[in-house]
Design an enzyme around this catalytic site. Structure first.
Site, PDB file in Angstrom:
ATOM      1  N   ASP A  54       9.389   2.754  -0.904  1.00 35.29           N
ATOM      2  CA  ASP A  54       8.380   3.487  -0.129  1.00 35.29           C
ATOM      3  C   ASP A  54       8.706   3.255   1.341  1.00 35.29           C
ATOM      4  O   ASP A  54       8.340   2.223   1.913  1.00 35.29           O
ATOM      5  CB  ASP A  54       6.982   2.976  -0.489  1.00 35.29           C
ATOM      6  CG  ASP A  54       5.917   3.645   0.360  1.00 35.29           C
ATOM      7  OD1 ASP A  54       4.719   3.464   0.068  1.00 35.29           O
ATOM      8  OD2 ASP A  54       6.280   4.342   1.333  1.00 35.29           O
ATOM      9  N   TYR A 113       0.865  -1.184   0.000  1.00 31.78           N
ATOM     10  CA  TYR A 113       0.000   0.000   0.000  1.00 31.78           C
ATOM     11  C   TYR A 113       0.893   1.223   0.000  1.00 31.78           C
ATOM     12  O   TYR A 113       1.820   1.327   0.812  1.00 31.78           O
ATOM     13  CB  TYR A 113      -0.930   0.027   1.210  1.00 31.78           C
ATOM     14  CG  TYR A 113      -1.805   1.272   1.258  1.00 31.78           C
ATOM     15  CD1 TYR A 113      -1.559   2.276   2.200  1.00 31.78           C
ATOM     16  CD2 TYR A 113      -2.828   1.467   0.343  1.00 31.78           C
ATOM     17  CE1 TYR A 113      -2.329   3.430   2.222  1.00 31.78           C
ATOM     18  CE2 TYR A 113      -3.611   2.619   0.366  1.00 31.78           C
ATOM     19  CZ  TYR A 113      -3.357   3.609   1.316  1.00 31.78           C
ATOM     20  OH  TYR A 113      -4.119   4.761   1.342  1.00 31.78           O
ATOM     21  N   LYS A 134       4.975  10.442   7.572  1.00 32.37           N
ATOM     22  CA  LYS A 134       4.757  10.061   8.982  1.00 32.37           C
ATOM     23  C   LYS A 134       5.783  10.664   9.948  1.00 32.37           C
ATOM     24  O   LYS A 134       5.709  11.832  10.301  1.00 32.37           O
ATOM     25  CB  LYS A 134       4.701   8.527   9.086  1.00 32.37           C
ATOM     26  CG  LYS A 134       3.515   7.921   8.299  1.00 32.37           C
ATOM     27  CD  LYS A 134       3.419   6.422   8.445  1.00 32.37           C
ATOM     28  CE  LYS A 134       2.439   5.831   7.454  1.00 32.37           C
ATOM     29  NZ  LYS A 134       1.070   5.688   7.973  1.00 32.37           N
TER      30      LYS A 134
END
Ligand code: KE4
Length: 424
Positions: free
Chosen positions: A239, A144, A267
């Site tokens: 990622d 994801y 994040k």
């Protein structure tokens, strides 16, 4: 645990916001029940609106590696806000945070800040297409990377066939340019490049997957992927929105010693404020506007508050022994869980990396999405609710990572393991 105020807020929220949430991951759809609403957090603990307190393993899905409301992060954000939350013009804050990121992440010589991990991966793919002149994207089943259309795609019928849109509203024509491969399967990668060589712009991978549950890449898989993409003139995108500044100060690329062409972050580098980033060599980043022809922009990109909070966070992470400590706490929890499952003869497996872990019920090994999907969902659901009753807040899905922060103490881990025993 009684939760009348959460229920009342949820009833109002569902009239105003789809599903009552601003992100489906918070909707508790896969575990049932009404999502708890929270009003405060300190360190490893989070408090809901009904006054119940929990040890938190969501930690805002990763950003809060220092724990909730760390005084230095709060102070940095307050100071920046008091002077002006945003100017739409350059500030010293973004230069400082860019310096910290460039110095920490081995493959990044130059970085562009954006406002979310989705923007980071979306921009990284556009950069890869701009730099290679190719169109195909290769991602992994269970990976994801945010909600960009090109990545909301599931595997086609055959290994090397085009992807199929995995969300309403994604143009099937666009999904055709994304190929989906099984994680940790180098042979599959070789077959796909045999079929599509010269047409694949980039491979995007979570080097330590966190969205099929935690599944670290096999080292030989990652080194093989690096070799094949380099040979094929295809760019490798890591990622590291989750693993960046979590797996190690330099991310998973430092752990594995495998260096991508482009790294995506998010994040942690915003300390809890909206942030994303993509970085690469100076040569690659020279394609990015205003230097080059690849356009990408954003009103609040590099905003002073997120940059200040991110810098305060990264400075703490730069201290010696930070990751040794985080690795120890994570291992204490992971090994404690394994012990309990052995003692109670509960079929389960625990995958972990520094700062993150996932417990899969009913399976003895998880290496990819197919094996992850064999987990006993029902058992996770009842476990999730029982752990809540015992004061432990877990991600409301078996396909998410439990996030451990530097604020989680040995006592928190012992209390969590006791709650696991009581819940089983
Ligand atoms: P955001 O756009 O949500 O900031 O980042 C997207 C993203 C990119 N890459 C990875 C590896 C990610 O895990 C994410 C987002 N993670 C999810 C949970 N696994 C965030 C929770 C949510 O969507 O609300």
């Amino acid at each position: 645990m009684e939760n009348p105020t959460s229920q009342k807020l949820f009833d109002s929220a569902t009239e105003l916001i789809p599903g009552g949430v601003n992100s489906p991951a918070r909707a508790w759809r896969s575990v049932g029940g009404t999502p708890l609403f929270f009003e405060s957090g300190q360190g490893s603990r989070i408090n809901d609106v009904d006054g119940n307190s929990y040890i938190d393993y969501v930690c805002s899905w990763g950003p809060l590696i220092l724990g909730h409301s760390h005084p230095d992060v709060v102070q940095a954000a307050q100071d920046a806000t008091a002077k002006g939350a945003s100017f739409g013009a350059p500030t010293a804050y973004e230069v400082e945070t860019a310096r910290l990121v460039v110095d920490a992440v081995p493959s990044i010589e130059m970085v562009r800040f954006v406002n979310s991990g989705t923007e980071a991966t979306m921009s990284a793919m556009r950069l890869a297409r701009a730099a290679t002149g190719r169109n195909l994207i290769l991602k992994f089943d269970g990976g994801y990377h945010g909600h960009d259309d090109a990545l909301l795609v599931r595997a086609g019928s055959g290994l090397a066939t085009s992807g199929i849109a995995d969300s309403a509203g994604v143009n099937p024509k666009l999904a055709e340019d994304t190929i989906v491969a099984p994680y940790n399967d180098l042979e599959a990668i070789e077959q796909i490049f045999d079929a599509h060589s010269e047409r694949i712009a980039c491979v995007i991978i979570e080097p330590i997957a966190g969205n099929m549950g935690v599944v670290p890449a096999d080292p030989e898989f990652l080194t093989g992927l690096r070799r094949i993409t380099a040979d094929e003139g295809c760019l490798l995108i890591f990622d590291e929105v989750i693993s960046g500044f979590r797996a190690a100060f330099g991310g998973a690329q430092e752990v594995y010693g495998v260096y991508p062409d482009i790294t995506c972050l998010g994040k942690i580098i915003g300390g809890g404020f909206p942030v994303g980033a993509y970085g690469a060599s100076v040569e690659l980043m020279s394609h990015v506007a205003p230097l080059g022809p690849m356009y990408q922009a954003g009103t609040l990109s590099g905003n002073p508050v997120a940059m200040a909070a991110g810098a305060a966070t990264i400075r703490h992470l730069a201290k010696p022994d930070t990751y040794a400590r985080l690795a120890l706490t994570t291992a204490q929890l992971a090994d404690g869980l394994r012990e309990i499952f052995n003692e109670t003869e509960t079929p389960a497996t625990v995958n972990h990396a520094t700062g993150m872990l996932t417990l899969f019920f009913g399976v003895d090994s998880v290496k990819d999405m197919t094996t992850a999907a064999n987990n006993d969902h029902q058992q996770f659901t009842s476990f999730f609710h029982k752990m809540l009753e015992h004061g432990v807040y877990l991600p409301p899905s078996p396909y998410e990572a439990w996030f451990i922060s530097l604020a989680h103490t040995s006592e928190d881990i012992d209390a969590t393991l006791q709650a696991v025993r009581d819940s089983l």
